[in-house]
Design an enzyme around this catalytic site. Sequence first.
Site, mmCIF file in Angstrom:
data_model
loop_
_atom_site.group_PDB
_atom_site.id
_atom_site.type_symbol
_atom_site.label_atom_id
_atom_site.label_comp_id
_atom_site.label_asym_id
_atom_site.label_seq_id
_atom_site.Cartn_x
_atom_site.Cartn_y
_atom_site.Cartn_z
ATOM 1 N N LYS A 79 0.845 -1.193 0.000
ATOM 2 C CA LYS A 79 0.000 0.000 0.000
ATOM 3 C C LYS A 79 0.884 1.247 0.000
ATOM 4 C CE LYS A 79 -3.914 2.017 2.576
ATOM 5 N NZ LYS A 79 -4.813 1.857 3.730
ATOM 6 N N SER A 154 -9.757 2.051 2.829
ATOM 7 C CA SER A 154 -8.836 2.771 1.970
ATOM 8 C C SER A 154 -7.824 1.877 1.236
ATOM 9 C CB SER A 154 -8.059 3.797 2.792
ATOM 10 O OG SER A 154 -7.257 3.147 3.748
ATOM 11 N N SER A 178 -10.146 -0.343 6.964
ATOM 12 C CA SER A 178 -9.523 -0.155 5.649
ATOM 13 C C SER A 178 -8.903 -1.402 5.018
ATOM 14 C CB SER A 178 -8.464 0.939 5.724
ATOM 15 O OG SER A 178 -9.076 2.194 5.705
#
Lengths: 479, 94
Positions: A79, A154, A178
């Site tokens: 990420k 996210s 997330s």
Amino acid sequence: MEIDLKNLTIKKAHEDMVSGKYSAVDLASAYLEEIKKKDGELHTYLEVYGDVLEQANKADEIIKSGKAGLLTGIPISIKDNILIKGRKVSAGSKILENYTATYDATVIEKLKKEGVIFIGRTNMDEFAMGGSTENSAYGPTKNPIDVLRVPGGSSGGAVASVASGEVLVALGSDTGGSIRQPASFCGMVGLKPTYGLVSRYGLMAMGSSFDQIGPIGKTVEDVEIIFNVIKGNDPKDGTSLKNSDLKLESTVKNKMKIGVPYDSLNVGGLDKDVLDSFNESIEKLKKLGHEIVKIELPNLKYSLAVYYVLIPAEVSSNMARFDGVKYGLRLSGENGIDDYFVTRAEGLGGEVKRRIIIGTYVLSSGYYDAYYNKANLVRELIRDDYKKAFEKVDVIVTPTTPSVAFKIGEKANDPLQMYLEDIFTVPVNLAGVPAISVPCGFKMIDGKKLPIGLQFIANHCDEETLFKISKDFLCEFTL
Amino acid sequence: MLEINDIEKLATLARIKLTDTEKTKFLKEIEPILDYVAQLKEVSSSISGTPKVGEHRNIARPDENAKESGTHTDALVAEMPESERNYLKVKKIL
């Protein structure tokens, strides 16, 4: 060389590479090929690294020398808020568009030692603020199952990169859901570890008392393997737990008492198909020999109110460092202080600004007690609710999200509605306990099988119970 | 009830320049969020005390074995928006 990426697991890939069925270069090339085919549309990656094959070559040398570990040559995506030294990392924000990490996150250091291959950095809501990946400054990621829908967020890019077969496993981060919410939206397995078990050193801070790095994979076993590598005490993380706090696998029961907070399920907006799928899952767990127990978490209803006071407060503090002075974007204003104003105006997106402003409000002297202090006190009540529940049960189960993946743009103009999506995931971060989302069913819409997720929550440091019950539920057996 | 000048004041405290459109937009969006979190006020006022921020306490390392001066200088200076001879450059302050 045709590799069955769809059914590939870490163990299978490891065995194949060690036995010489294919090389790490073959495997990495197969994923690069998938990326080339699909990522133009899906946009799961912000950057695919230029040295993937070089990394794979090195892994092949290790494999040939007979010194390969389980993760040597295993492709992983990272990420865009986790630092890898010498590589770009932007947190999905314009303010860090050209920022290069100056050190390795602890989790990265651990993965490097194992010889993994970093494929690229994945798209995310800016600074992890959002639940759809629509808040990325670089455009949204699409759900691989239905490209008209969001993958969740996210960590939307991270999860979609695994779900689309563009990588084997991924690292994401979870502050209020997330990892688990996108895992649920894309039919993947995602773990939010106990707060303090995985080092946050080198993870860009959003809500420091909530953030945790965690793994995403197609199977519980893959997630477990990555978790076992990245966990552990780190003197560089001030809130890191001691290794002795971890519960041991040997203490995990075969037949468990599973708590269901039925009262907390009666929240508005729980989709009928999600509820049906949840009830079927409960029946399945009963058939597997587990005992279902009704539990009460009376203060859970305040979770979102607590979260959306504390998070903006922590965000407003954490984002203060992005001022255009030391690193990242700097725009020139009328004078020194005006540089801050114009840099932050241009470099930060709408959701980030909104949270900073709310955070500034709840922390201002007149409102501090009514909002910030009160929210922290209620957070303690929620923590106690879990504590009491875990005196009675081994694990708690809820849906992961109230509904399936929504359409791109559907909730973009209603932040409060977007926040309410987090109703089942947020309380877990408030209490700091670990939770995992596993696929449990589908809802058919427009001919698309949209996945539904089931969330298991365990007591502090009891990830082993989560792995055990999830494997049992998915009938996943370790060979 | 928030007003436009409240948003302006908060944005100034937060060092963010907002356009008029943004001010109106944020006012409209923040109001319902504050209304929603106001439900915290219903929670029994009997709870009081000093809240702990998180369960974990900060730890500090012993002040020893410091890195040699300059170890990270090049990497850090390379990320500065503007620098001169390893110094960070900003506009004149006084």
